[in-house]
Design an enzyme around this catalytic site. Sequence first.
Site, short mmCIF file in Angstrom:
data_model
loop_
_atom_site.label_atom_id
_atom_site.label_comp_id
_atom_site.label_asym_id
_atom_site.label_seq_id
_atom_site.Cartn_x
_atom_site.Cartn_y
_atom_site.Cartn_z
CB CYS A 114 -0.90 0.02 1.23
SG CYS A 114 -1.82 1.57 1.37
CB CYS A 117 -1.83 4.49 4.58
SG CYS A 117 -3.31 3.82 3.82
CB SER A 118 -0.12 0.61 6.72
OG SER A 118 -1.20 1.15 7.48
CB CYS A 119 -4.40 -0.92 2.64
SG CYS A 119 -5.11 0.73 2.72
#
Lengths: 211, 96, 98
Positions: A114, A117-119
Amino acid sequence: MSNEQQVNHGDHDSESEIQPSYYASRAKAIEALLVQKGVMTTNEINSEVNAMDSKSPADGAKIVALAWLDDSFKTKLLANASEALEEIGYKLPDETPYLKVVENSEDIHHVVVCTLCSCYPRMLLGRPPDWYKSLAYRSRVVVSPREVMEEFGLRLSDDIEVRVLDSTADLRYMVIPRRPLGTDGFDQESLAALVTRDSMIGVSDPLSAHF
Amino acid sequence: MDRFNIGDSVAVRIDSPRGHYRTPIYIQGKTGIIESICGRFKNPERLAYGYDGYPLKTLYTVEFLQKDLWPDYKGNIADKLLIDIYEHWLNSINEG
Amino acid sequence: MRGVHDRGGLPDDTPINREEHELMDWERRVDAMHAVLGSKGLRSTDQMRRVIESIPKDEYEQMTYYERWAFALETLVTENELLSTAEIDKKMAELMSE
């Protein structure tokens, strides 16, 4: 924004482990106040902590192992992951993003990131590893996926097509890695033991059957 | 009705509106192909400000060739990048 | 214009650091508070992202992951007027003097 100045109060010294960091203290104060005002209860926070702690790549590994053993389950899993999981009695939490499962083969290799962000498929694999959230991984894997995978010890032949999945929206991706050779006759449990978290992100292959 | 079908060629809009959006800059202006239609989802640009996210937006997985994204890309010429993009960020490149 | 969070393709030679840290208690609890607020309709993931994206670049790049989440938590609960900054300041001082 009134809070911007607070960003600058952050204590980034490497010594900060001795003293609780600015943000740790801030978070404690916020928690105390949210509970005091009845916005949430300590129990609600604890049970959320426990729910996330209880999720681990072991859940994903069992599912991958089952997909290796059962073609019809795998077909359903690839078509509609949450339905396929529900059929085997694995209920994803409500209100989670859509889970999409993709399969690596001898011709195609998927790797997930991602960049914004950090999906991550937290509903299945738990919290993402630090490196997945790192600026270096997020900037590099889209432009140099083969180089990044080599850092994880995965050298892909040039004729394999690499597909980078940048999960920036409402879908979360999990990879079914290639089943290791020499695992004929393995049951679900012994197959699952070979499925690593990183292989379900796509940066590495599962463990070898002969380690 | 979804505006695009699987296989359609699309170009990602170039824009940096104020506020929150989920279309990274590296993909803006690039041309790819609709790989799948993911469904209709709440609009993150509205959700970000506390609105309910309606009207819903169709989300597509769009497939790009890596060699079209990065001038010095090293790897197989068939290597791809797939990314989920909301409909209002996509333009048809066949439309007049 | 590239947002601070928009990292894809940025020139970067840093090797991927594969060291992992055991989450600290406060990090787990910040994570959980976001989830609980979300389940009560008091916060959305995109609101959190919007706040994180507003962090100035130097700070964004220095902060740890859960520091960004803690910053977003505070911003959102004060924005929603669930809490005020003054209250949080006061409570933090109280807790630190204990």
